[in-house]
Scaffold this active site. Sequence first.
Site, PDB file in Angstrom:
ATOM      1  N   CYS A 118      -9.723   2.242   8.599  1.00 20.15           N
ATOM      2  CA  CYS A 118      -9.851   3.128   7.441  1.00 20.15           C
ATOM      3  C   CYS A 118     -11.119   3.965   7.473  1.00 20.15           C
ATOM      4  O   CYS A 118     -11.115   5.117   7.033  1.00 20.15           O
ATOM      5  CB  CYS A 118      -9.793   2.321   6.142  1.00 20.15           C
ATOM      6  SG  CYS A 118     -10.893   0.887   6.116  1.00 20.15           S
ATOM      7  N   HIS A 178       0.821  -1.224   0.000  1.00 19.54           N
ATOM      8  CA  HIS A 178       0.000   0.000   0.000  1.00 19.54           C
ATOM      9  C   HIS A 178       0.851   1.268   0.000  1.00 19.54           C
ATOM     10  O   HIS A 178       0.451   2.279   0.602  1.00 19.54           O
ATOM     11  CB  HIS A 178      -0.937   0.012   1.219  1.00 19.54           C
ATOM     12  CG  HIS A 178      -2.059  -0.979   1.134  1.00 19.54           C
ATOM     13  ND1 HIS A 178      -1.872  -2.331   1.196  1.00 19.54           N
ATOM     14  CD2 HIS A 178      -3.406  -0.812   1.001  1.00 19.54           C
ATOM     15  CE1 HIS A 178      -3.037  -2.955   1.107  1.00 19.54           C
ATOM     16  NE2 HIS A 178      -3.973  -2.068   0.988  1.00 19.54           N
ATOM     17  N   GLU A 238     -19.155  -1.698   2.828  1.00 18.98           N
ATOM     18  CA  GLU A 238     -18.139  -0.990   3.613  1.00 18.98           C
ATOM     19  C   GLU A 238     -18.316   0.521   3.513  1.00 18.98           C
ATOM     20  O   GLU A 238     -18.509   1.077   2.429  1.00 18.98           O
ATOM     21  CB  GLU A 238     -16.733  -1.389   3.121  1.00 18.98           C
ATOM     22  CG  GLU A 238     -15.642  -0.753   3.972  1.00 18.98           C
ATOM     23  CD  GLU A 238     -14.222  -1.106   3.513  1.00 18.98           C
ATOM     24  OE1 GLU A 238     -14.057  -2.090   2.768  1.00 18.98           O
ATOM     25  OE2 GLU A 238     -13.303  -0.372   3.909  1.00 18.98           O
ATOM     26  N   GLU A 298     -13.984  -8.541   0.174  1.00 18.02           N
ATOM     27  CA  GLU A 298     -14.635  -7.220   0.359  1.00 18.02           C
ATOM     28  C   GLU A 298     -15.114  -6.700  -0.998  1.00 18.02           C
ATOM     29  O   GLU A 298     -14.838  -5.562  -1.390  1.00 18.02           O
ATOM     30  CB  GLU A 298     -13.640  -6.235   0.996  1.00 18.02           C
ATOM     31  CG  GLU A 298     -12.979  -6.801   2.262  1.00 18.02           C
ATOM     32  CD  GLU A 298     -12.091  -5.808   3.000  1.00 18.02           C
ATOM     33  OE1 GLU A 298     -12.365  -5.557   4.177  1.00 18.02           O
ATOM     34  OE2 GLU A 298     -11.138  -5.268   2.393  1.00 18.02           O
TER      35      GLU A 298
END
Lengths: 625, 625
Positions: free
Chosen positions: A405, A149, A327, A311
């Site tokens: 997040c 990331h 989400e 996800e």
Amino acid sequence: MTDPLVAATATDQIRTPAAPVGAAARHRPLDLRSVRLHPAGPLGAMQERNAAATIAHCIEHLGPALDHFRRVLGESDAENPGFVADTDVYKTIEAAAWEIARTGTTAWDAWLDETIGLIARVQEPSGYLVTWVQADPAKERFADLEGAHEMYALGHLIQAAVALDRAAGRGDLLAIARAFADLVDREFGPGRKDGICGHPEIETALVELYRHTGERRYLDLAARMIDLRGRGLLKTGHLGAEYFQDHAPVREARSAVGHAVRQLYLNAGAADVYLETGERALLEAMHAQWDSVHERKMYLTGAFGARHQGEAFGDDYELPSDRAYAETCATIADVHFNWRMLLAGDRSAAGYAEAIERELHNALAAAVDATGTRFFYASPLHLRPDRLSEGHAPRERQSWYSCACCPPNLARLTAQLGSYVATVADGELALHLYADAEIDVPDSLGGGTLRVDTAYPADGRVRLRLTGSEGLDLALRVPSWSPTALLDGTATAPDDDGYLRLRLTAETTLSFDLAPRWTRAHHRADALRGSAAIERGPVVYCVEQVDLPADVALDDVLVDAGAPLDEHDGSPHLTFPAAVRPSAPGLYGPPRNPDAPRPVTVTAVPFAQWGNRGGDAMRVWLPAV
Amino acid sequence: MTDPLVAATATDQIRTPAAPVGAAARHRPLDLRSVRLHPAGPLGAMQERNAAATIAHCIEHLGPALDHFRRVLGESDAENPGFVADTDVYKTIEAAAWEIARTGTTAWDAWLDETIGLIARVQEPSGYLVTWVQADPAKERFADLEGAHEMYALGHLIQAAVALDRAAGRGDLLAIARAFADLVDREFGPGRKDGICGHPEIETALVELYRHTGERRYLDLAARMIDLRGRGLLKTGHLGAEYFQDHAPVREARSAVGHAVRQLYLNAGAADVYLETGERALLEAMHAQWDSVHERKMYLTGAFGARHQGEAFGDDYELPSDRAYAETCATIADVHFNWRMLLAGDRSAAGYAEAIERELHNALAAAVDATGTRFFYASPLHLRPDRLSEGHAPRERQSWYSCACCPPNLARLTAQLGSYVATVADGELALHLYADAEIDVPDSLGGGTLRVDTAYPADGRVRLRLTGSEGLDLALRVPSWSPTALLDGTATAPDDDGYLRLRLTAETTLSFDLAPRWTRAHHRADALRGSAAIERGPVVYCVEQVDLPADVALDDVLVDAGAPLDEHDGSPHLTFPAAVRPSAPGLYGPPRNPDAPRPVTVTAVPFAQWGNRGGDAMRVWLPAV
């Protein structure tokens, strides 16, 4: 090299999170400070709560993340709090920055001084700055683009830095961000190594950096990241290429697939590149993506991600209420995507604005509790009494998450809310979101102040008053659920693009039809077949077990999707008559005439308010005849 | 220490995979060789195909697994093929063993010699034998009980070894298995370290080892593994305690949760312990588990696991057709669980036998193609045209999987099929599964041969002929979907336990009602609401896109769950009139009267046969009025 044309524009940049300078942007946003949301309305209240509670709550929970910065300096032996913890810091800074733009607050100046000072010390001379890698001697820089990331972290750093420079004229974080961006440009820019990040986000950030600095190479780098995606550069392993949106080139990928947040940040970035380059092929791919996301893969609440596994987006029409991953960050990313498509103006703004409105009043409003300090990461549309809490999908809102997040992402979006209310296009002020607010009309439209007086969406009346100007051309969005609008009492249909146009000289009142209504889903939506939901204006309702008699199980309630939905003055609740199905043994069997159901009166509450009285069963979609 | 009572019995043990010696087993199984399934019937055909193709196919694909045994010896540098690859070898050996019991084949003797020789060389002097750990110097023995699958590997080793000794009197693998079992007993037996395996399986295997050797300590060790589960011994991490069934003690866990294969192997093991100890609390927990699994969490096809995430059971009534994980191994584990509950005889055998029948004719029959060499790992009940292939859930059957647990598991179960046809209880021969077969009647029931002449389930007539005996008391299961049965043409209702009793002296014919029927699901099964399925006898049907006109999308077909289902002589296919819904724009909206649907004739095929003409769309549950 600075593009002189852009730089000239850049100096005039307004305080807003997406400030296109390219000719492809038909709509221009307003300065965040020129749209003042009143705390009496729900959007203004969200902003106030965000400023008063959520941002401080985030700062309070950033300890482990900041300690991990200190660990790089040998000043702490903190455990690594996760590979995106750096970005929790950046998103919180960005939230503070927009609050500074909005209110001029100095409350966080000391924290910003300290935090930015720490970040500066952690940055390597090369510009590199990712504590997940720096704190671990076993990790190499840019060696794990799939999982580390690094560019994702840079993206959030850039967004925070641009916000802080735009909002408060504070350039210290921007220097840090640019140094890291320049390193990535040297490593992966045109003519250098081919490489993209496993998690899109840098694309939209680099376009902002271009807009803010006038440096064309940041736009080129963003465009390159879009161009290189879908060419098999990532080692996708068991997660699969779709997870990373690396299965097909961006201009060819017509369906939203894989990790929902990644797909939607990628789309926002691609839309941003279009806004500056005007490249038609990219826009057309984003039209297809938008249709895929909103016509076939969106939950009624404005949430995304039908699968916990990865996800991820599901198939077309795969929209299970119980297993909705939904989400919070995916909805935030979709607000960004919608807003950029709206600015493009290639299609009517109405669809984009209505999606944003649905997202704000439902998925995002539900993502935080009344205190502003407890959050949903995943926000399903159906909770059974026996559902276990799972990792990021607990039964009740949590104060923080191991991967945190969502809370700071919500904080930065909420601080930006004013930006999404209106735009300037074609000599008009276009009003996209209705909220109790005061808007400074740009001089280009005659200046003055537009007062929007409304209790929307509790009430459908919107009073518009213009002062300090002789007249203003307005384009007023008429929501699709209100087929006509009353303009000073007269039914008036909008133009084909869903906007009602008028020249306002003093005052007018617009009224929408807010009668609660039953909603059905497309016949291909298997998980929603035989069920109906309740909406009122942009607000989605749900039924909670806590509002039913003790001997009635929510999952046994059967509604008549033609039943009257009764409103109660001063309450957002609705009531309606329904039936309770008798318990039946056996999982499968021949069709049968069940025993007569018994009557029950059911109370529905706005989805945004669910779960505030414990984590018992809840449904948005109700089994219906 | 050998229990004299048990040892005396053990010497008489019959060749069958679960041979209880305890008083708690009311039903006693028959020797596998005394139930000869004819290849004309579907169960016999499965066995023939298994013997002729599947076992050889498995052996052919075991190369990497066997090379990994050689790697431990320094004779290969093969990559590790996965943490359960050892058990693929053991399950294939077990399949060969039951084939030897069934047919006396010597075809695999040389392969068994070589393979068992290799296994023996890899076993450490201590008895330890897990190549996943042995081949990796960084791994310690019994240091990762959660993930290393050591006792799971031992479980499959024991089952293979017992099968080989019982079936062929070949004891070399048994010596290896006992040495490893003795090591585990020294490490984790009563009074030693507390430890359980992340993946249950050793429990049922140890009970078998007790039955086969008469060594009580293997039963004690199995009971200890049951006792220690649910006490927080496992470091369950992000997978959560439910994944491992370590969230609650086995006697208190009333709901099936977590990884479906693990839960169902655990249940089989707990039922096995009950069969030998008669402990009521354990049986009652297994009754609750059975109800949870079969009354609230079973797919119509006899499959389990509603979630890809964690390969797990969902909530009660959470049964999405599209996201069904429905792992082949979970159904196999449930056959084992059902069979042990049936043997207990505490409740009527009918429910258990009907579950096994549903599983064999649907989930398991679909798990392998007509050639016996391509397999489903996950077997959903709905495939959309746009669904992507995912890891273990591809759109079409595959010849092998990176985690290849299912193909050899299917091979061993198929080789055992004769065991599940009938039992002896209370002086009767109880017939649980109908299949074209010849059964040697035990001397205790008068001896002789029972010929079962039937094309079931294609045809509902079952002709029973007794030879070599003066009479036999029979208990014949009447399936729940056939409310009455015709006995020599006369409608006859079964006893309360679902079995029809008679004394057979020569010949009788039983007929079941095999008219195809529409089936609905419980009103709480959200994913199945507003849909209907088709069954005929024990066979579940589906509709495939390939059988529809090119301009009709399967997901637009709307059926009338009262429509006649037409049969066609000599074909397993059914046809019925239905409607095609016009395409409709918009994902959500008010209830509306759609355009008139147009008629179409739809063909349904047995679920077991789907996917043999490509991986296009398929549905078991059809949207229905």
